[in-house]
Design a protein around this motif. Structure first.
Motif, mmCIF file in Angstrom:
data_model
loop_
_atom_site.group_PDB
_atom_site.id
_atom_site.type_symbol
_atom_site.label_atom_id
_atom_site.label_comp_id
_atom_site.label_asym_id
_atom_site.label_seq_id
_atom_site.Cartn_x
_atom_site.Cartn_y
_atom_site.Cartn_z
ATOM 1 N N ARG A 50 30.397 8.317 1.160
ATOM 2 C CA ARG A 50 29.406 9.057 0.375
ATOM 3 C C ARG A 50 28.364 9.746 1.256
ATOM 4 N NH1 ARG A 50 24.466 9.375 -0.223
ATOM 5 N NH2 ARG A 50 24.354 7.717 1.331
ATOM 6 N N SER A 52 24.844 12.633 0.794
ATOM 7 C CA SER A 52 24.037 13.436 -0.132
ATOM 8 C C SER A 52 24.566 14.862 -0.121
ATOM 9 C CB SER A 52 22.571 13.426 0.302
ATOM 10 O OG SER A 52 22.019 12.149 0.089
ATOM 11 N N ARG A 54 24.093 18.824 -1.216
ATOM 12 C CA ARG A 54 23.030 19.785 -1.550
ATOM 13 C C ARG A 54 23.577 21.179 -1.844
ATOM 14 N NH1 ARG A 54 20.956 16.312 2.458
ATOM 15 N NH2 ARG A 54 19.184 15.073 1.728
ATOM 16 N N ARG A 121 18.073 20.735 -5.584
ATOM 17 C CA ARG A 121 19.113 20.944 -4.565
ATOM 18 C C ARG A 121 20.302 21.695 -5.146
ATOM 19 N NH1 ARG A 121 17.184 21.201 0.385
ATOM 20 N NH2 ARG A 121 16.000 19.366 0.989
ATOM 21 N N CYS A 162 19.981 11.891 -4.360
ATOM 22 C CA CYS A 162 18.805 11.188 -4.873
ATOM 23 C C CYS A 162 17.586 12.024 -4.500
ATOM 24 C CB CYS A 162 18.763 9.820 -4.170
ATOM 25 S SG CYS A 162 17.416 8.790 -4.695
ATOM 26 N N GLY A 164 13.319 12.568 -4.549
ATOM 27 C CA GLY A 164 11.935 12.159 -4.803
ATOM 28 C C GLY A 164 11.004 13.361 -4.886
ATOM 29 N N GLY A 165 11.281 14.383 -4.059
ATOM 30 C CA GLY A 165 10.382 15.545 -3.962
ATOM 31 C C GLY A 165 10.137 16.238 -5.303
ATOM 32 N N LYS A 207 24.921 10.988 8.480
ATOM 33 C CA LYS A 207 23.731 10.901 9.333
ATOM 34 C C LYS A 207 23.732 9.537 10.024
ATOM 35 C CE LYS A 207 20.850 14.009 6.665
ATOM 36 N NZ LYS A 207 19.767 14.104 5.686
HETATM 37 C C1 LIG Z 1 14.036 7.640 -2.487
HETATM 38 C C2 LIG Z 1 14.786 8.851 -1.967
HETATM 39 C C3 LIG Z 1 14.211 10.097 -2.070
HETATM 40 C C4 LIG Z 1 14.904 11.224 -1.610
HETATM 41 N N1 LIG Z 1 14.349 12.456 -1.799
HETATM 42 C C5 LIG Z 1 15.033 13.562 -1.383
HETATM 43 C C6 LIG Z 1 14.495 14.860 -1.626
HETATM 44 O O1 LIG Z 1 13.433 15.017 -2.215
HETATM 45 N N2 LIG Z 1 15.216 15.919 -1.196
HETATM 46 C C7 LIG Z 1 16.430 15.782 -0.575
HETATM 47 O O2 LIG Z 1 17.045 16.792 -0.228
HETATM 48 N N3 LIG Z 1 16.968 14.551 -0.338
HETATM 49 C C8 LIG Z 1 16.305 13.433 -0.729
HETATM 50 N N4 LIG Z 1 16.847 12.182 -0.537
HETATM 51 C C9 LIG Z 1 18.178 12.055 0.139
HETATM 52 C C10 LIG Z 1 17.997 11.568 1.574
HETATM 53 O O3 LIG Z 1 17.452 12.600 2.361
HETATM 54 C C11 LIG Z 1 19.360 11.089 2.132
HETATM 55 O O4 LIG Z 1 19.854 10.034 1.342
HETATM 56 C C12 LIG Z 1 19.237 10.624 3.581
HETATM 57 O O5 LIG Z 1 18.876 11.683 4.436
HETATM 58 C C13 LIG Z 1 20.536 10.007 4.119
HETATM 59 O O6 LIG Z 1 21.620 10.918 4.020
HETATM 60 P P1 LIG Z 1 22.941 10.558 3.183
HETATM 61 O O7 LIG Z 1 22.518 10.283 1.760
HETATM 62 O O8 LIG Z 1 23.822 11.759 3.270
HETATM 63 O O9 LIG Z 1 23.560 9.351 3.813
HETATM 64 C C14 LIG Z 1 16.186 11.073 -0.991
HETATM 65 C C15 LIG Z 1 16.755 9.789 -0.918
HETATM 66 C C16 LIG Z 1 16.078 8.701 -1.410
HETATM 67 C C17 LIG Z 1 16.749 7.344 -1.349
#
Ligand SMILES: Cc1cc2nc3c(=O)[nH]c(=O)nc-3n(C[C@H](O)[C@H](O)[C@H](O)COP(=O)(O)O)c2cc1C
Length: 218
Positions: A50, A52, A54, A121, A162, A164-165, A207
């Motif tokens: 998995r 994230s 975008r 995103r 996920c 938060g922003g 990452k």
């Molecule tokens: C609590 C939380 C808030 C996050 N907020 C954002 C966000 O506002 N924008 C964004 O692009 N990614 C956001 N992320 C994703 C993280 O940047 C991402 O999970 C992290 O860099 C690790 O990368 P991966 O999920 O690909 O393993 C958030 C993740 C978490 C758990």
């Protein structure tokens, strides 16, 4: 890709159980050990692959698929089974584009990126999660709920991020208030975070993670 993986695992499990009714194997391994050694583990595979996402294809995730994802979410462990969360699913472009216009007004630079489609995103489906600030474990409940959704989605080829922003913006910008109101969370619940979902249109690399934060205490 991932659903066929589950089917394969199910076949292997059935096969494994059948084999376990046979006499003990010659090399003294248990059937379970033999199956585990030879086959990848679908859950671990899903967790480790998995990322994230975008960039998404434009079509929303079907509501049928979202139902499965949401069902997995609410089956997460949660304190005293209080289910101290509220969930709102938005796949209406009017909502997503409307709140994005408010965001763009406050952050004109964001929209300068030619790939910018929306403040989530660029995802076509967004799940908003609210917690109960009166219960000290509510944020944990909501986090576990979300991870169940994220992983079940990925196992079916659905990407997520996920976020938060955007929620920080929605909770604090007065012009966003009508959208927050439209989500209609119950009195006493507060929007905590949201998760973007969609059909992935990118394959980002993993990452790095640091294992230095882990210590066994003897
Ligand atoms: C609590 C939380 C808030 C996050 N907020 C954002 C966000 O506002 N924008 C964004 O692009 N990614 C956001 N992320 C994703 C993280 O940047 C991402 O999970 C992290 O860099 C690790 O990368 P991966 O999920 O690909 O393993 C958030 C993740 C978490 C758990």
């Amino acid at each position: 890709m991932h659903s066929s993986f589950f089917k394969t695992l199910a076949i292997l499990c059935i096969g494994g159980l059948t084999a376990c009714t046979q006499p003990a194997q010659q090399d003294n391994k248990t059937c379970q050990e033999a199956v585990q050694e030879e086959q990848p583990n679908a859950v671990i595979e899903t967790i480790m692959s998995r990322r994230s996402i975008r960039k998404y294809k434009p079509e929303p995730v079907s509501r049928e698929t979202m139902e499965t994802i949401l069902e997995c979410g609410i089956n997460a462990p949660n304190g005293m089974n209080k289910q101290s969360w509220e969930i709102r699913v938005v796949d209406n472009p009017d909502f997503i584009n409307g709140i994005t216009e408010v965001y763009k007004k406050a952050n004109p630079k964001a929209a300068e990126d030619p790939s910018f489609k929306n403040m989530f995103r660029n995802a076509p489906t967004v799940v908003f999660i609210a917690h109960d600030p009166g219960y000290d474990c509510s944020q944990i409940d909501c986090g576990l709920l979300g991870e169940n959704m994220i992983l079940s989605a990925w196992s079916m080829g659905i990407g997520s991020c996920c976020l938060g922003g955007p929620v920080r913006f929605i909770n604090t910008n007065p012009d966003a208030a009508p959208y927050l109101q439209k989500l209609g969370f119950s009195e006493g619940y507060r929007l905590l975070y949201c998760i973007a979902f969609g059909h992935p249109d990118e394959t980002p690399a993993a990452k790095p993670r640091s294992k230095e934060k882990i210590k066994y205490v003897e």
